[in-house]
Design an enzyme around this catalytic site. Structure first.
Site, PDB file in Angstrom:
ATOM      1  N   ASP A 317       0.766  -1.318  -0.103  1.00  0.00           N
ATOM      2  CA  ASP A 317       0.075   0.216   0.158  1.00  0.00           C
ATOM      3  C   ASP A 317       0.641   1.591  -0.231  1.00  0.00           C
ATOM      4  O   ASP A 317       0.517   2.267   0.028  1.00  0.00           O
ATOM      5  CB  ASP A 317      -1.060  -0.060   1.170  1.00  0.00           C
ATOM      6  CG  ASP A 317      -1.997  -1.563   1.061  1.00  0.00           C
ATOM      7  OD1 ASP A 317      -3.292  -0.955  -0.153  1.00  0.00           O
ATOM      8  OD2 ASP A 317      -2.543  -1.885   1.746  1.00  0.00           O
ATOM      9  N   TYR A 321       1.171   2.104  -4.252  1.00  0.00           N
ATOM     10  CA  TYR A 321       0.598   3.688  -4.084  1.00  0.00           C
ATOM     11  C   TYR A 321       0.002   4.662  -3.563  1.00  0.00           C
ATOM     12  O   TYR A 321      -0.320   5.669  -4.092  1.00  0.00           O
ATOM     13  CB  TYR A 321      -1.660   2.885  -3.827  1.00  0.00           C
ATOM     14  CG  TYR A 321      -1.707   1.882  -3.988  1.00  0.00           C
ATOM     15  CD1 TYR A 321      -2.288   1.693  -5.500  1.00  0.00           C
ATOM     16  CD2 TYR A 321      -1.180   0.599  -3.040  1.00  0.00           C
ATOM     17  CE1 TYR A 321      -3.077   0.480  -5.606  1.00  0.00           C
ATOM     18  CE2 TYR A 321      -1.965  -0.780  -3.927  1.00  0.00           C
ATOM     19  CZ  TYR A 321      -2.420  -0.609  -5.267  1.00  0.00           C
ATOM     20  OH  TYR A 321      -2.909  -2.084  -5.459  1.00  0.00           O
ATOM     21  N   GLY A 322       1.263   4.635  -2.263  1.00  0.00           N
ATOM     22  CA  GLY A 322       1.830   5.891  -1.791  1.00  0.00           C
ATOM     23  C   GLY A 322       0.347   6.201  -0.612  1.00  0.00           C
ATOM     24  O   GLY A 322      -0.262   6.553  -0.769  1.00  0.00           O
ATOM     25  N   TYR A 325      -0.198  10.221  -0.847  1.00  0.00           N
ATOM     26  CA  TYR A 325      -1.117  10.425  -1.519  1.00  0.00           C
ATOM     27  C   TYR A 325      -2.681  10.002  -1.230  1.00  0.00           C
ATOM     28  O   TYR A 325      -4.503  10.366  -1.724  1.00  0.00           O
ATOM     29  CB  TYR A 325      -0.882   9.428  -3.223  1.00  0.00           C
ATOM     30  CG  TYR A 325      -0.131  10.170  -3.978  1.00  0.00           C
ATOM     31  CD1 TYR A 325       0.583  11.054  -3.781  1.00  0.00           C
ATOM     32  CD2 TYR A 325       0.813   8.783  -4.639  1.00  0.00           C
ATOM     33  CE1 TYR A 325       1.135  11.805  -4.649  1.00  0.00           C
ATOM     34  CE2 TYR A 325       1.648   9.636  -5.643  1.00  0.00           C
ATOM     35  CZ  TYR A 325       1.697  11.309  -5.659  1.00  0.00           C
ATOM     36  OH  TYR A 325       2.626  11.935  -6.758  1.00  0.00           O
ATOM     37  N   ALA A 399      -7.894   1.912  -1.219  1.00  0.00           N
ATOM     38  CA  ALA A 399      -9.607   1.274  -1.535  1.00  0.00           C
ATOM     39  C   ALA A 399     -10.360   0.940  -0.350  1.00  0.00           C
ATOM     40  O   ALA A 399     -11.429   1.678   0.196  1.00  0.00           O
ATOM     41  CB  ALA A 399      -9.238   0.213  -2.456  1.00  0.00           C
ATOM     42  N   TYR A 401      -9.624  -0.975   2.002  1.00  0.00           N
ATOM     43  CA  TYR A 401      -9.090  -0.674   4.455  1.00  0.00           C
ATOM     44  C   TYR A 401      -8.752   1.135   4.265  1.00  0.00           C
ATOM     45  O   TYR A 401      -8.505   1.378   3.527  1.00  0.00           O
ATOM     46  CB  TYR A 401      -8.420  -1.286   4.212  1.00  0.00           C
ATOM     47  CG  TYR A 401      -7.889  -2.441   5.168  1.00  0.00           C
ATOM     48  CD1 TYR A 401      -8.245  -2.445   6.568  1.00  0.00           C
ATOM     49  CD2 TYR A 401      -8.478  -3.763   4.620  1.00  0.00           C
ATOM     50  CE1 TYR A 401      -8.314  -3.283   6.949  1.00  0.00           C
ATOM     51  CE2 TYR A 401      -8.447  -4.867   5.266  1.00  0.00           C
ATOM     52  CZ  TYR A 401      -8.861  -5.145   5.956  1.00  0.00           C
ATOM     53  OH  TYR A 401      -8.988  -6.316   6.890  1.00  0.00           O
ATOM     54  N   GLU A 402      -8.736   0.914   5.485  1.00  0.00           N
ATOM     55  CA  GLU A 402      -8.225   2.629   6.807  1.00  0.00           C
ATOM     56  C   GLU A 402      -7.647   1.972   7.521  1.00  0.00           C
ATOM     57  O   GLU A 402      -7.523   1.047   8.267  1.00  0.00           O
ATOM     58  CB  GLU A 402      -9.545   3.324   6.971  1.00  0.00           C
ATOM     59  CG  GLU A 402     -10.316   4.578   6.400  1.00  0.00           C
ATOM     60  CD  GLU A 402     -11.347   4.425   5.321  1.00  0.00           C
ATOM     61  OE1 GLU A 402     -11.353   4.897   4.877  1.00  0.00           O
ATOM     62  OE2 GLU A 402     -11.503   2.848   5.247  1.00  0.00           O
ATOM     63  N   TYR A 403      -6.156   2.771   7.340  1.00  0.00           N
ATOM     64  CA  TYR A 403      -5.080   2.800   7.838  1.00  0.00           C
ATOM     65  C   TYR A 403      -4.600   3.989   8.580  1.00  0.00           C
ATOM     66  O   TYR A 403      -4.865   4.945   8.076  1.00  0.00           O
ATOM     67  CB  TYR A 403      -3.839   2.061   7.241  1.00  0.00           C
ATOM     68  CG  TYR A 403      -4.320   1.070   6.518  1.00  0.00           C
ATOM     69  CD1 TYR A 403      -3.577  -0.595   7.116  1.00  0.00           C
ATOM     70  CD2 TYR A 403      -4.353   1.554   5.560  1.00  0.00           C
ATOM     71  CE1 TYR A 403      -3.509  -1.290   6.641  1.00  0.00           C
ATOM     72  CE2 TYR A 403      -4.047  -0.271   5.186  1.00  0.00           C
ATOM     73  CZ  TYR A 403      -3.989  -1.808   5.590  1.00  0.00           C
ATOM     74  OH  TYR A 403      -4.414  -2.330   4.765  1.00  0.00           O
ATOM     75  N   ASP A 610      27.136   4.276  12.151  1.00  0.00           N
ATOM     76  CA  ASP A 610      25.960   4.603  11.664  1.00  0.00           C
ATOM     77  C   ASP A 610      24.910   3.475  11.353  1.00  0.00           C
ATOM     78  O   ASP A 610      24.757   2.615   9.890  1.00  0.00           O
ATOM     79  CB  ASP A 610      25.548   6.068  10.642  1.00  0.00           C
ATOM     80  CG  ASP A 610      24.179   6.672  10.539  1.00  0.00           C
ATOM     81  OD1 ASP A 610      23.360   5.942  11.104  1.00  0.00           O
ATOM     82  OD2 ASP A 610      24.922   7.855   9.837  1.00  0.00           O
TER      83      ASP A 610
END
Length: 697
Positions: A317, A321-322, A325, A399, A401-403, A610
């Site tokens: 995701d 898709y970003g 975005y 689409a 799902y919400e995150y 590092d």
């Protein structure tokens, strides 16, 4: 003469910008995005733009400027560009915004850029107008006149050997919405068109050998349906108000936030969403560096149905898709509650115009429950101190799902990442009495929700009291010696077994719940004056399922970062994305990102240098009817906790909510005076919510 004046102006601009203007890691503004596009147009003509974002300066340059901003050169503002020409070719570019020059312009072969929101919307339009799709809908009983009720969830195709990766493709998961307010995921269709993103045409349709009928029974979550279902909404919920009459306790300068000894720069880009930079802690006047950069760098959601085309459902995701975005515009009182400060996000559209997402990032404080407490049963003395937390959040919709992503800072120096999953299950049609074979669950009549995982990759770039750090694996281990032996007579000895990761190959590790495995990010050059142990921050993460894809499987190859819970690499500029820079339609041959970086130098030392720690965590989701038609938020969380970092509890100076010491208990007059003082502190900290004598658990 003109060139001399231009040079003078350029030098003057450079001097002014050294002390003013943008932080080197600030996201590009709309004017900078427009400028980058205009510079490219001058030499390359009209292009389609996939991304225009900040090209992060080299770490050594940023650190030098942060250490001495008055004298060190300020890193240049540069834009990273991904563009598509009229032939469909992909170009990577770097633009220097100050000089107006195009520094790099490279044509890419064998890769595809991510799918933008514009691409998704266009694919939905293309699919509904295609005669072959209309024909398939007719077979399922949907007339051509109802095609406006048909909807597609466009996904990248993942990888399909029939089509390869030379053409930019999407697959369309199909649904029907009989009425405008219906949940379309209750009406999945049983075929899957393949769309050429650039030519805007359907090139193929995958159709199952055994057709599944279209479900006829709705399952909705909109207010109209809930209010009319016989029970309606609950009526026993009383108002709950969150107020801060004296305002917030954090300060924001540009994109730098100061709160409770923490200071952090908040970046944002189209792939990762929120990026936290240069996190420091003011420890009684000494500013101590903690982390140079924290971000969710990638994620993959593999589905567990091996049948035709469902194997392609494994969304990256962020890389495909970003997360930036797809970020929502947040609403006060709904997504965020309390005294809120918002930050906007700026991107580019296909035409090259700047686009703004308002209220992309929410910044606010919340009560965090008890910070510490103790009651002495001998004399009834007690102290209880309530905590507070600062939350930086954004929510993106992939689409169905919400995150919901929450970066949380605590007063004891802990940094927490919490992710809540909500939204709607990805669904597929099923016939009456169809055997799901264990790959899914019937969550509604005629609706099959397949098993899947949500695996996130956290990129941790530490600077624990400096840039030279070492990673230790820590396992709770039984002490040596058998029961009855002199060294462990009762068999009760156990200790923290620490294993140092010296090379990148040694640092490929899995989670072990049996040993409560954690990881120390330590500065071995600095020891705690009391414990004698290296100052460190501990990664505490318990929700770490393994990738349930067999070795050699498509997702196993494409998502190499998810094969193990932990990888550690030596820091290198540009190594940001663990599945590779351009993820869509990668085949996994070779595996990009982390696997290729490690394979390039498997014996590279990561001891006292590092380093970057990559941690994959998440959950396995076996769907159930309670998850449908919309899923209650399911949280997961991990912590970065100070260990041997502070001299003692760093939150002792947080005003108590209530305090009654042994001497106060014994001397009521003294108690009254001290409680009065504590009352003033509580009222200052909690806005008058605590009263003298109250014990606010």
């Amino acid at each position: 003469m003109g060139s001399i004046i231009d040079n003078i102006k350029q030098k003057a601009s450079t001097i002014i910008n050294k002390f003013t203007g943008h932080h080197p890691l600030d996201p590009l503004t709309t004017s900078e995005i427009a400028k980058a596009v205009s510079i490219i147009r001058e030499t390359k003509g009209q292009l389609g733009y996939n991304a225009v974002t900040i090209a992060e300066p080299k770490k050594v340059e940023v650190l030098a400027w942060l250490a001495d901003p008055e004298h060190a050169p300020k890193p240049a503002r540069q834009a990273e560009v991904v563009a598509i020409d009229k032939t469909g070719a992909i170009w990577d570019g770097i633009v220097d915004l100050a000089s107006g020059k195009l520094l790099q312009w490279e044509k890419l072969d064998g890769v595809q850029p991510l799918i933008t929101m514009e691409d998704l919307i266009e694919t939905d339009r293309v699919v509904k107008a295609d005669p072959k799709v209309i024909e398939q809908c007719g077979i399922l009983g949907i007339p051509a006149s109802d095609m406006h009720k048909v909807h597609a969830d466009p996904w990248t195709i993942g990888f399909d050997s029939r089509f390869g990766n030379t053409t930019r493709l999407q697959q369309a998961l199909m649904y029907y919405r009989p009425n405008p307010d219906d949940c379309q995921y209750a009406f999945p269709l049983d075929f899957c068109p393949i769309v050429n993103t650039e030519t805007k045409e359907v090139i193929h349709i995958d159709i199952p050998e055994v057709r599944r009928p279209l479900n006829k029974i709705p399952s909705n979550y909109n207010p109209k349906d809930i209010e009319s279902d016989g029970t309606g909404y609950r009526t026993d919920i009383k108002p709950l108000h969150v107020t801060q009459p004296q305002g917030v306790s954090f300060a924001i300068t540009g994109r730098e936030i100061s709160w409770q000894n923490f200071k952090v720069h908040v970046g944002f880009n189209y792939k990762e969403g929120i990026v936290l930079n240069n996190i420091t802690y003011n420890d009684k006047g000494v500013v101590r560096p903690l982390f140079y950069r924290l971000s969710l760098a990638e994620m993959v959601v593999p589905y567990g149905n091996p049948e035709m085309w469902h194997y392609r459902k494994h969304a990256f995701d962020l890389g495909e898709y970003g997360g930036g975005y797809m970020t929502n515009e947040l609403a006060l009182g709904c997504d965020c509650l309390g005294e809120i400060h918002y930050l906007d996000a700026f991107f580019v559209n296909r035409a090259g115009d700047p686009v703004t997402i308002k209220n992309a990032i929410c910044v606010h404080e919340e009560d965090a429950g008890i910070l510490f407490k103790h009651t002495d049963f001998r004399d009834n003395s007690v102290i209880v101190t309530r905590g507070r937390k600062l939350i930086l959040s954004h929510i993106f919709t992939a689409a169905n799902y919400e995150y919901c992503v929450y970066w949380i800072f605590h007063q004891d120096g802990t940094i927490q990442l919490e992710i809540k999953l909500t939204g709607i299950l990805n669904t597929y049609a099923m016939a009456p009495d169809e055997d799901t074979k264990g790959w899914g669950t019937q969550v509604h009549p005629g609706v099959n929700a397949h098993n899947h995982e949500h695996l996130f990759c956290l990129r941790i770039d530490p600077q624990i009291d400096g840039q030279s750090n070492t990673i230790f694996q820590v396992d709770a281990t039984m002490g040596p010696g058998e029961v009855g032996s002199a060294e462990n007579h009762y068999g009760n000895a156990f200790f923290a077994q620490k294993t140092k990761y010296s090379t990148v190959t040694e640092a490929i590790a899995d989670y072990n719940g049996d040993t409560s495995r954690t990881w120390d990010i330590a500065n071995t050059n600095k020891l705690h004056p009391v414990s004698g142990k290296p100052v460190s921050y501990k990664l505490v993460s318990r929700e770490v399922p393994r990738l349930l894809i067999k070795d050699g499987g498509l997702v196993h190859k494409r998502a190499g970062f998810a094969r193990h819970a932990v990888h550690v690499t030596k820091y290198k500029d540009g190594q940001i994305y663990p599945a590779g820079r351009h993820v869509p339609q990668s085949s996994g041959d070779p595996s990009l990102g982390l696997p290729e970086w490690i394979a390039a130098n498997p014996s590279e030392s990561i001891d006292n240098t590092d380093v970057v720690l990559w941690h994959t965590f998440g959950l396995v989701h076996f769907p159930a009817p309670e998850d449908f038609p919309v899923m209650p938020a399911e949280p997961m969380s991990l912590l970065l906790r100070p260990r041997h970092f502070f001299l003692r509890n760093p939150a002792l100076d947080v005003p108590p909510s209530f305090c009654s010491t042994p001497s106060m208990v014994a001397n009521p007059g003294l108690k009254e005076k001290v409680v009065d003082a504590a009352d003033k502190l509580s009222r200052l900290a909690f806005g008058g919510g605590a009263r003298r004598g109250d014990c606010c658990d």
